[in-house]
Scaffold this motif. Structure first.
Motif, PDB file in Angstrom:
ATOM      1  N   VAL A 199     -53.164 -19.298   6.950  1.00 33.22           N
ATOM      2  CA  VAL A 199     -52.294 -20.313   7.554  1.00 33.22           C
ATOM      3  C   VAL A 199     -52.892 -21.701   7.359  1.00 33.22           C
ATOM      4  O   VAL A 199     -52.221 -22.642   6.926  1.00 33.22           O
ATOM      5  CB  VAL A 199     -52.078 -20.027   9.056  1.00 33.22           C
ATOM      6  N   LYS A 200     -54.172 -21.841   7.678  1.00 29.85           N
ATOM      7  CA  LYS A 200     -54.820 -23.151   7.581  1.00 29.85           C
ATOM      8  C   LYS A 200     -54.756 -23.706   6.163  1.00 29.85           C
ATOM      9  O   LYS A 200     -54.525 -24.904   5.962  1.00 29.85           O
ATOM     10  CB  LYS A 200     -56.273 -23.056   8.046  1.00 29.85           C
ATOM     11  N   TYR A 201     -54.947 -22.825   5.168  1.00 29.60           N
ATOM     12  CA  TYR A 201     -54.967 -23.267   3.778  1.00 29.60           C
ATOM     13  C   TYR A 201     -53.647 -23.005   3.060  1.00 29.60           C
ATOM     14  O   TYR A 201     -53.525 -23.290   1.863  1.00 29.60           O
ATOM     15  CB  TYR A 201     -56.129 -22.604   3.042  1.00 29.60           C
ATOM     16  N   ASN A 202     -52.670 -22.448   3.780  1.00 28.51           N
ATOM     17  CA  ASN A 202     -51.320 -22.222   3.251  1.00 28.51           C
ATOM     18  C   ASN A 202     -51.368 -21.501   1.899  1.00 28.51           C
ATOM     19  O   ASN A 202     -50.861 -21.991   0.886  1.00 28.51           O
ATOM     20  CB  ASN A 202     -50.571 -23.559   3.115  1.00 28.51           C
ATOM     21  N   CYS A 203     -51.980 -20.321   1.913  1.00 30.42           N
ATOM     22  CA  CYS A 203     -52.166 -19.626   0.643  1.00 30.42           C
ATOM     23  C   CYS A 203     -52.079 -18.110   0.821  1.00 30.42           C
ATOM     24  O   CYS A 203     -52.113 -17.595   1.933  1.00 30.42           O
ATOM     25  CB  CYS A 203     -53.528 -19.986   0.039  1.00 30.42           C
ATOM     26  N   ARG A 204     -51.961 -17.410  -0.293  1.00 31.05           N
ATOM     27  CA  ARG A 204     -51.999 -15.953  -0.287  1.00 31.05           C
ATOM     28  C   ARG A 204     -53.428 -15.480  -0.011  1.00 31.05           C
ATOM     29  O   ARG A 204     -54.389 -16.238  -0.160  1.00 31.05           O
ATOM     30  CB  ARG A 204     -51.502 -15.399  -1.627  1.00 31.05           C
ATOM     31  N   ASN A 205     -53.538 -14.209   0.336  1.00 30.89           N
ATOM     32  CA  ASN A 205     -54.850 -13.667   0.698  1.00 30.89           C
ATOM     33  C   ASN A 205     -55.910 -13.929  -0.366  1.00 30.89           C
ATOM     34  O   ASN A 205     -56.996 -14.436  -0.078  1.00 30.89           O
ATOM     35  CB  ASN A 205     -54.744 -12.155   0.932  1.00 30.89           C
TER      36      ASN A 205
END
Length: 306
Positions: A199-205
């Motif tokens: 969430v913080k980095y708005n990215c996939r795992n």
């Protein structure tokens, strides 16, 4: 193959995991009934022709199933899979309590830690099987799901009285465990390390592995979690938690965490049942987990203010 008699499975929760498991159970030629929370969702499903769509590496699985709401039930539920959000599980089962008996097979497959124990306390007359899965998926439409990562599912009982549903034994990657509490604790540890950071980095795992700041934060999260695990005498892994979290991020690299999906859709997340559960245990143990606390606050602020 003929449909198995008296093997209707009701599924409560039609998110990514609920849909993936509807597909799995449908592959066994079991009858599936989805239980929706309200008439609006039931009506939306009807407009699709009662179709569930799950896309995976094997292609598109599109199938029809029955659907209902709790207030339309007329007979006891024999087999129930609960795949709701963790914060909805207790209230959802409460709405079905008149249709559940000690003879009902109830499998609870939710995130977080603590809700499982609450269910056992609130419904002592029911027998729960708890499941932890590494299946990963995300929604591309209201009733359309991408099965991004096919994983392993462990099932067991906190009380030691539940068993793996017999028909599930025909599925691959299903395994019974005598210590489901340990499995749920380990799943919590991995979720704490990965989900808030996506969430913080708005990215996939998997993209977390290429972000130095995210890796630095994951190391701190893991250290704080290990301190609580030691204080509460809960065994984690034989290798460092950070290594395990990196491994999971790599093997589920294409997945969009459920927490990030919720934030993007403007929905409530399970941060209170994941990172919040760790923070509660830290407070009870008299220990500080400042980085996890900061992530808890960040996600709650994003839920509230966007």
């Amino acid at each position: 193959m003929a449909r198995l008699l008296a093997k209707m499975w009701h599924i409560l929760g039609s998110g990514a995991i609920g849909s993936i498991w509807a597909s799995k159970l449908n592959s066994l030629n079991l009858d599936i009934t989805l239980i929706f929370r309200d008439e609006e969702r039931l009506g939306s499903f009807a407009t699709t022709g009662n179709l569930v769509s799950v896309r995976s590496d094997q292609g598109l699985d599109q199938f029809q199933c029955l659907a209902t709401t709790a207030n339309k039930l007329t007979t006891p539920i024999q087999n129930l899979l609960v795949a709701t959000k963790a914060f909805d599980a207790v209230s959802a089962i409460t709405t079905l309590s008149n249709w559940l008996t000690a003879e009902s097979t109830i499998v609870v497959m939710i995130n977080g830690y603590g809700v499982q124990q609450e269910l056992q306390t609130k419904f002592p007359h029911l027998i729960f099987t708890f499941a932890s899965t590494t299946d990963g998926g995300y929604k591309t439409g209201e009733f359309e799901t991408v099965w991004a990562g096919q994983g392993k599912t462990l099932v067991g009982s906190i009380k030691g009285t539940a068993k793996t549903p017999k028909e599930w034994e025909a599925l691959p990657q299903i395994e019974a465990t005598e210590d489901i509490d340990l499995i749920l604790w380990r799943k919590l540890a991995i979720n704490c390390c990965i989900n808030p950071l996506t969430v913080k980095y708005n990215c996939r795992n998997g993209e977390l592995l290429d972000i130095p700041g995210a890796m630095a934060e994951m190391s701190i999260i893991a250290s704080e979690f290990e301190a609580i695990s030691n204080a509460t005498q809960k065994h984690l892994f034989d290798t460092p938690l950070l290594d395990q979290a990196k491994l999971v991020a790599r093997t589920t690299q294409g997945n969009i965490s459920s927490m990030l999906q919720d934030i993007r859709a403007g929905r409530r997340t399970e941060i209170r049942q994941i990172t919040g559960a760790l923070c509660d245990l830290a407070e009870q143990s008299g220990l500080a987990v400042p980085h996890n606390q900061s992530l808890l606050k960040l996600i709650i602020d994003l839920e509230t203010n966007g």
